[in-house]
Design an enzyme around this catalytic site. Structure first.
Site, mmCIF file in Angstrom:
data_model
loop_
_atom_site.group_PDB
_atom_site.id
_atom_site.type_symbol
_atom_site.label_atom_id
_atom_site.label_comp_id
_atom_site.label_asym_id
_atom_site.label_seq_id
_atom_site.Cartn_x
_atom_site.Cartn_y
_atom_site.Cartn_z
ATOM 1 N N HIS A 183 -0.918 2.492 -7.349
ATOM 2 C CA HIS A 183 -0.143 2.634 -8.168
ATOM 3 C C HIS A 183 -0.505 3.411 -9.536
ATOM 4 O O HIS A 183 -1.076 2.577 -9.777
ATOM 5 C CB HIS A 183 0.953 2.023 -8.041
ATOM 6 N N CYS A 270 4.224 -6.301 -9.409
ATOM 7 C CA CYS A 270 5.107 -6.117 -8.684
ATOM 8 C C CYS A 270 6.882 -7.139 -8.345
ATOM 9 O O CYS A 270 7.027 -6.970 -7.419
ATOM 10 C CB CYS A 270 4.360 -5.688 -7.783
#
Ligand code: GLY
Length: 280
Positions: A183, A270
């Protein structure tokens, strides 16, 4: 005695006492799925995950957030969704609204229902629509700039949709190419509104004009994922050299061990969605 609106007399039915609205920082989290061992992996080899260790690291993570003034709102664990502890991927929460994403991994799309339910009391909701794909881990919000990583999980169509949703609120939305990691926020996160921490091998600093980019220690490529909570920067305890680099640059830093969750290709940002909400 409670005073009326002028502050000069007692509250009455005609002039009820003003309501005091306190802004609180909420951290939306979710318990670790018992099936985390079957998580999605893109850039990592699968290795056994010790569930008890993962649980205790996650609890400690929540404890640190609480110590820093966050109110933890914890969703129940989801045994059907191995990656569901990584709630960040499911929504972008702005001050004005929240956007429910459409995760790039099909196995993660069922995580949305419970996150949506949890966010509804706090924000007006918008949704990324098919066929676009977007993981929240690809969305870096710094002030009124929203950088969206183009990765295996997020595409240009999603960027266009996000732009259309937030433009009226004064946000600028830009695409950022990411390579070598899952990401955008594996490669870059914000230390302040002016300063980022970055792994230059995975994302090019030119995408962030006007902002200072501090590089991770070259021996710690995964260290760019830090979590800012107030004035404190949480960094992964596995990356002490980068932690020292940040401390030397004057940041108040705190190590958090998420090494077991990292085997599931997750990191500090996250595991929570942080946002301000009203506590009346
Ligand atoms: N295992 C984290 C993810 O792939 O979404």
């Amino acid at each position: 005695m409670q005073l009326g609106p002028t502050g000069s007399g007692p509250a009455s039915p005609l002039f009820p006492a003003p309501i005091t609205v306190v802004r609180m920082r909420t951290a939306l989290t979710r318990g670790v799925s018992p099936s985390i061992g079957q998580c999605e992996l893109t850039h990592l080899e699968r290795q056994p995950i010790d569930f008890e260790v993962a649980l205790s690291q996650h609890k400690r993570y929540e404890q640190v957030l609480e110590d820093l003034g966050c109110r933890i709102e914890r969703l129940g664990e989801e045994s059907d969704f191995p990656d569901s502890v990584f709630v960040e991927d499911i929504a972008i929460v702005l001050d004005e609204l929240a956007i429910i994403t459409r995760p790039g991994a099909i196995s993660r799309r069922g995580e949305r229902e419970s996150v949506e339910r949890a966010l509804r009391p706090h924000r007006r909701l918008e949704h990324v629509q098919a066929p676009a794909i977007l993981d929240g881990g690809d969305v870096l919000v710094v002030g009124k700039d929203i950088y969206v990583g183009i990765s295996s999980r997020s595409d240009s169509e999603a960027v266009d949709q996000v732009r259309a949703i937030v433009t009226d609120y004064g946000y600028d939305v830009g695409k950022v190419n990411v390579r070598g990691c899952l990401h955008l926020k594996s490669a870059v996160t914000a230390l302040t509104e002016d300063t980022l921490i970055i792994n230059p091998d995975w994302v090019v600093a030119d995408h962030f004009p006007g902002r200072t980019c501090i590089q991770v220690d070259p021996s710690e490529p995964n260290a760019a994922n830090v979590l800012r909570v107030g004035d404190t920067i949480l960094f992964a305890a596995s990356f002490p050299r980068t932690g020292n680099r940040l401390a030397s640059a004057g940041f108040e830093v705190r190590p958090v061990d998420v090494s077991e969750l990292a085997k599931a290709e997750g990191a500090l940002t996250c595991c929570s969605l942080l946002f301000d909400s009203a506590a009346v």
